[in-house]
Design an enzyme around this catalytic site. Structure first.
Site, short mmCIF file in Angstrom:
data_model
loop_
_atom_site.label_atom_id
_atom_site.label_comp_id
_atom_site.label_asym_id
_atom_site.label_seq_id
_atom_site.Cartn_x
_atom_site.Cartn_y
_atom_site.Cartn_z
N PRO A 64 0.90 -1.01 0.03
CA PRO A 64 0.00 -0.02 -0.12
C PRO A 64 0.67 1.35 -0.13
O PRO A 64 2.23 1.27 0.96
CB PRO A 64 -0.69 0.20 1.06
CG PRO A 64 0.14 -0.73 2.51
CD PRO A 64 0.70 -2.15 1.43
N CYS A 80 2.63 3.48 8.79
CA CYS A 80 3.05 5.00 8.33
C CYS A 80 4.15 5.35 9.10
O CYS A 80 3.53 6.27 10.45
CB CYS A 80 1.58 5.91 7.64
SG CYS A 80 2.06 6.96 6.96
N ASN A 124 9.17 -6.80 3.48
CA ASN A 124 9.13 -6.17 3.41
C ASN A 124 10.65 -4.64 3.01
O ASN A 124 11.02 -4.51 4.37
CB ASN A 124 7.33 -4.84 3.43
CG ASN A 124 7.26 -3.50 2.58
OD1 ASN A 124 7.39 -2.58 3.30
ND2 ASN A 124 7.64 -3.00 1.43
#
Length: 318
Positions: free
Chosen positions: A16, A101, A201
């Site tokens: 995302p 985030c 990731n």
């Protein structure tokens, strides 16, 4: 790798990314073989107040399914309400919660990676979401807030205890943002600490990176972020490599030109003649990274306002 009723034989997913992984790009990624795309994060507060812009971000097309929708929140009740709304809407197949985030406008509200500093609240949020929905539920988190607060192993255990189905770990701290190297060793520690699938990731750009991160971490899947910007072919290349051990040729200049224009046409279709070309500018700069006279070309793209503008620039160069 399995998530609910979904089984992924090549679990290389699209991360995302705010302002990047919209419907247009998710369709391109799926066309290139990406088995699961994660949508850009959506505010739970925006869902609560039925913000028109927020609700638009929750829409999807059949061509981009299966799809994971990501939400962020600071409080359990707000997160649970938003999750239930997404499930009821039926536009996504998997619900993801953002605990990674690093943006100050998010962390200042106690959301995103700020939750890494408050394990108790994070656990209550994840538990509330799990109770609110039946669909597969994943969480994305970072290594920690900073090097003095590396607690992703603890957070992963809490997520598992809360009933999360899979965990994605970005091997950087919040204070790193996107600088420095991703720590794959910490992802390996997470994998050893939990029984649910772990998706790795960070810094996976080439087939060699794909090999190494799987070897180092023992991960169940891999998530591709910035390496996919202007490069939807990465999913086709990685899928082929995962299955055959062989590398495909890099995209040609003609491939780049055709994909750029197709991306623009999708943006025009979903965002209109004004927003579409303006959002395409950044994508066009990514599609032209590393090519001769790229800086001049990017300067021209940044002034383009219409499809014809882009078409003329592409025709003149490519």
């Amino acid at each position: 790798m399995k998530l609910g009723n979904f089984s992924f034989d090549v679990p290389v997913f699209l991360a995302p990314m705010a302002g990047v992984t919209d419907t247009a790009y998710r369709i391109l990624a799926h066309d290139m073989g990406c088995p699961l795309a994660y949508a850009e994060m959506v505010s739970s507060q925006g869902i609560h107040f039925r913000s028109e812009r927020t609700l638009a971000m929750l829409q999807s097309e059949p061509k981009e399914r299966p799809l994971a929708m990501q939400i962020f929140a600071a409080r359990p009740e707000m997160a649970a309400e938003a999750a239930a709304y997404v499930e009821q809407l039926g536009t996504a197949d998997i619900l993801d919660f953002n605990m990674g985030c690093p943006a100050p406008k998010v962390t200042k509200n106690g959301e995103g990676s700020a939750l890494l500093l408050d394990p108790d609240r994070a656990f209550r949020i994840l538990s509330a979401v799990r109770k609110a929905i039946r669909m597969p539920f994943t969480v994305k988190m970072r290594k920690g807030w900073d090097e003095a607060h590396v607690n992703v192993v603890e957070m992963a255990k809490l997520a598992e205890a809360a009933g999360v189905d899979a965990i994605t770990v970005h091997g950087r701290t919040r204070e790193q943002f996107y600088s420095g190297a991703a720590d794959w060793e910490i992802i390996a520690k997470v994998k050893q600490a939990v029984r649910i699938p772990v998706i790795a990731n960070g810094d996976v750009r080439t087939e060699d990176d794909l090999d190494r991160i799987r070897s180092v971490t023992g991960c169940d899947g891999v998530m591709i972020g910035r390496a996919a910007q202007g490069n939807p072919w990465i999913f086709k290349r990685f899928t082929h490599y995962w299955r055959t051990g062989k590398c495909l040729p890099a995209p040609t200049m003609r491939d780049r030109a055709e994909m750029l224009m197709r991306h623009l046409d999708l943006l025009l279709a979903y965002k209109g003649d004004y927003i579409g070309p303006r959002e395409m500018r950044k994508h066009a700069t990514w599609y032209t990274r590393g090519i001769t006279h790229g800086a001049i070309l990017r300067n021209r793209f940044n002034k383009a306002r219409t499809r014809e503008d882009f078409a003329q620039i592409v025709a003149a160069y490519f």
